[in-house]
Scaffold this active site. Structure first.
Site, PDB file in Angstrom:
ATOM      1  N   ASP A  32       0.850  -1.187   0.000  1.00  0.00           N
ATOM      2  CA  ASP A  32       0.000   0.000   0.000  1.00  0.00           C
ATOM      3  C   ASP A  32       0.892   1.245   0.000  1.00  0.00           C
ATOM      4  O   ASP A  32       1.899   1.303   0.718  1.00  0.00           O
ATOM      5  CB  ASP A  32      -0.925  -0.004   1.232  1.00  0.00           C
ATOM      6  CG  ASP A  32      -2.063   0.990   1.097  1.00  0.00           C
ATOM      7  OD1 ASP A  32      -3.221   0.536   1.011  1.00  0.00           O
ATOM      8  OD2 ASP A  32      -1.800   2.205   1.085  1.00  0.00           O
ATOM      9  N   ASN A  89     -12.775  -3.102   2.619  1.00  0.00           N
ATOM     10  CA  ASN A  89     -13.664  -1.958   2.781  1.00  0.00           C
ATOM     11  C   ASN A  89     -14.684  -1.968   1.649  1.00  0.00           C
ATOM     12  O   ASN A  89     -14.327  -2.200   0.483  1.00  0.00           O
ATOM     13  CB  ASN A  89     -12.856  -0.659   2.758  1.00  0.00           C
ATOM     14  CG  ASN A  89     -11.982  -0.524   3.993  1.00  0.00           C
ATOM     15  OD1 ASN A  89     -12.348  -0.984   5.073  1.00  0.00           O
ATOM     16  ND2 ASN A  89     -10.821   0.093   3.849  1.00  0.00           N
ATOM     17  N   GLY A  95     -15.529   2.917   3.905  1.00  0.00           N
ATOM     18  CA  GLY A  95     -14.249   3.593   3.692  1.00  0.00           C
ATOM     19  C   GLY A  95     -13.546   3.171   2.413  1.00  0.00           C
ATOM     20  O   GLY A  95     -12.338   3.367   2.273  1.00  0.00           O
ATOM     21  N   GLN A  96     -14.311   2.615   1.463  1.00  0.00           N
ATOM     22  CA  GLN A  96     -13.685   2.186   0.207  1.00  0.00           C
ATOM     23  C   GLN A  96     -13.398   3.395  -0.674  1.00  0.00           C
ATOM     24  O   GLN A  96     -14.305   4.144  -1.023  1.00  0.00           O
ATOM     25  CB  GLN A  96     -14.609   1.205  -0.536  1.00  0.00           C
ATOM     26  CG  GLN A  96     -13.978   0.662  -1.815  1.00  0.00           C
ATOM     27  CD  GLN A  96     -14.834  -0.402  -2.492  1.00  0.00           C
ATOM     28  OE1 GLN A  96     -15.993  -0.622  -2.125  1.00  0.00           O
ATOM     29  NE2 GLN A  96     -14.265  -1.058  -3.491  1.00  0.00           N
ATOM     30  N   HIS A 102     -10.240  -5.140  -3.139  1.00  0.00           N
ATOM     31  CA  HIS A 102      -8.888  -5.378  -2.640  1.00  0.00           C
ATOM     32  C   HIS A 102      -8.961  -5.808  -1.191  1.00  0.00           C
ATOM     33  O   HIS A 102      -9.814  -5.333  -0.432  1.00  0.00           O
ATOM     34  CB  HIS A 102      -8.007  -4.137  -2.798  1.00  0.00           C
ATOM     35  CG  HIS A 102      -8.648  -2.873  -2.303  1.00  0.00           C
ATOM     36  ND1 HIS A 102      -9.617  -2.205  -3.023  1.00  0.00           N
ATOM     37  CD2 HIS A 102      -8.476  -2.167  -1.163  1.00  0.00           C
ATOM     38  CE1 HIS A 102     -10.000  -1.140  -2.352  1.00  0.00           C
ATOM     39  NE2 HIS A 102      -9.336  -1.099  -1.207  1.00  0.00           N
ATOM     40  N   HIS A 104      -6.934  -5.725   2.236  1.00  0.00           N
ATOM     41  CA  HIS A 104      -5.809  -5.164   2.977  1.00  0.00           C
ATOM     42  C   HIS A 104      -5.241  -6.252   3.884  1.00  0.00           C
ATOM     43  O   HIS A 104      -5.988  -6.861   4.659  1.00  0.00           O
ATOM     44  CB  HIS A 104      -6.265  -4.018   3.884  1.00  0.00           C
ATOM     45  CG  HIS A 104      -6.811  -2.814   3.170  1.00  0.00           C
ATOM     46  ND1 HIS A 104      -6.065  -1.671   2.965  1.00  0.00           N
ATOM     47  CD2 HIS A 104      -8.024  -2.558   2.633  1.00  0.00           C
ATOM     48  CE1 HIS A 104      -6.805  -0.757   2.334  1.00  0.00           C
ATOM     49  NE2 HIS A 104      -8.001  -1.280   2.128  1.00  0.00           N
TER      50      HIS A 104
HETATM   51  P1  AMP Z   1      -9.653   1.546   0.355  1.00  0.00           P
HETATM   52  O1  AMP Z   1      -9.671   2.870   1.063  1.00  0.00           O
HETATM   53  O2  AMP Z   1     -10.062   0.371   1.165  1.00  0.00           O
HETATM   54  O3  AMP Z   1     -10.383   1.630  -0.978  1.00  0.00           O
HETATM   55  O4  AMP Z   1      -8.123   1.258   0.032  1.00  0.00           O
HETATM   56  C1  AMP Z   1      -7.453   1.775  -1.063  1.00  0.00           C
HETATM   57  C2  AMP Z   1      -6.004   1.733  -0.719  1.00  0.00           C
HETATM   58  O5  AMP Z   1      -5.248   1.901  -1.914  1.00  0.00           O
HETATM   59  C3  AMP Z   1      -5.559   2.814   0.256  1.00  0.00           C
HETATM   60  O6  AMP Z   1      -5.035   2.210   1.428  1.00  0.00           O
HETATM   61  C4  AMP Z   1      -4.493   3.577  -0.532  1.00  0.00           C
HETATM   62  O7  AMP Z   1      -3.416   3.988   0.260  1.00  0.00           O
HETATM   63  C5  AMP Z   1      -4.074   2.555  -1.570  1.00  0.00           C
HETATM   64  N1  AMP Z   1      -3.523   3.090  -2.794  1.00  0.00           N
HETATM   65  C6  AMP Z   1      -4.007   4.105  -3.552  1.00  0.00           C
HETATM   66  N2  AMP Z   1      -3.231   4.291  -4.624  1.00  0.00           N
HETATM   67  C7  AMP Z   1      -2.231   3.385  -4.549  1.00  0.00           C
HETATM   68  C8  AMP Z   1      -1.109   3.073  -5.366  1.00  0.00           C
HETATM   69  N3  AMP Z   1      -0.828   3.748  -6.491  1.00  0.00           N
HETATM   70  N4  AMP Z   1      -0.281   2.071  -4.974  1.00  0.00           N
HETATM   71  C9  AMP Z   1      -0.529   1.397  -3.843  1.00  0.00           C
HETATM   72  N5  AMP Z   1      -1.576   1.624  -3.033  1.00  0.00           N
HETATM   73  C10 AMP Z   1      -2.414   2.611  -3.383  1.00  0.00           C
END
Ligand code: AMP
Length: 116
Positions: A32, A89, A95-96, A102, A104
């Site tokens: 992440d 999420n 919180g998505q 994905h 986490h």
């Molecule tokens: P969510 O908030 O559950 O949708 O998680 C999305 C996640 O993607 C967040 O934790 C971000 O930090 C992560 N994220 C966004 N852009 C990137 C990227 N380019 N590379 C890696 N992680 C990312």
């Protein structure tokens, strides 16, 4: 439901770099960009599913592959002994922020509950 292209599709195509930690036929896992724990890795399916809410019966196997990949990642990163958290999420209140399913993988410290 959102069919807009997300940053994760660009990562899958190699258009945007990522720090890859695991890949198999079904899934890709990478660090992440904004880690919330000492280990914070995202596992995504190679075929797009928007989120668990949008998943269909035909996605059952792929959802299982995401979980198995997350377990492999956790083991590879040495989280087995102390434990870890898997989070999906879903939607606004969940919180998505990226509309591409994905998982986490969070670990490396004791995580608080409830998550807030
Ligand atoms: P969510 O908030 O559950 O949708 O998680 C999305 C996640 O993607 C967040 O934790 C971000 O930090 C992560 N994220 C966004 N852009 C990137 C990227 N380019 N590379 C890696 N992680 C990312």
């Amino acid at each position: 439901m959102s069919n807009n292209e997300t940053i994760f599709e660009k990562i899958l195509r190699g258009e945007i770099p990522c720090k890859k930690v695991f890949e198999n036929e079904h899934c890709l896992a990478f660090h992440d960009i904004s880690p919330q724990a000492p280990t914070h890795i995202l596992v995504i399916p190679k075929r797009k599913i928007v989120n668990v809410m949008e998943a269909g019966d035909e996605d059952a196997q792929l959802l299982g592959e995401v979980l198995l990949a997350a377990r492999s990642v956790a083991k590879q990163e040495g989280l087995d002994a102390t434990g870890y958290r898997l989070v999906f999420n879903n939607g606004a209140d969940g919180g998505q922020s990226v509309d591409y399913l994905h998982c986490h993988v969070l670990g490396g410290r004791a995580l608080a509950w409830p998550p807030g």
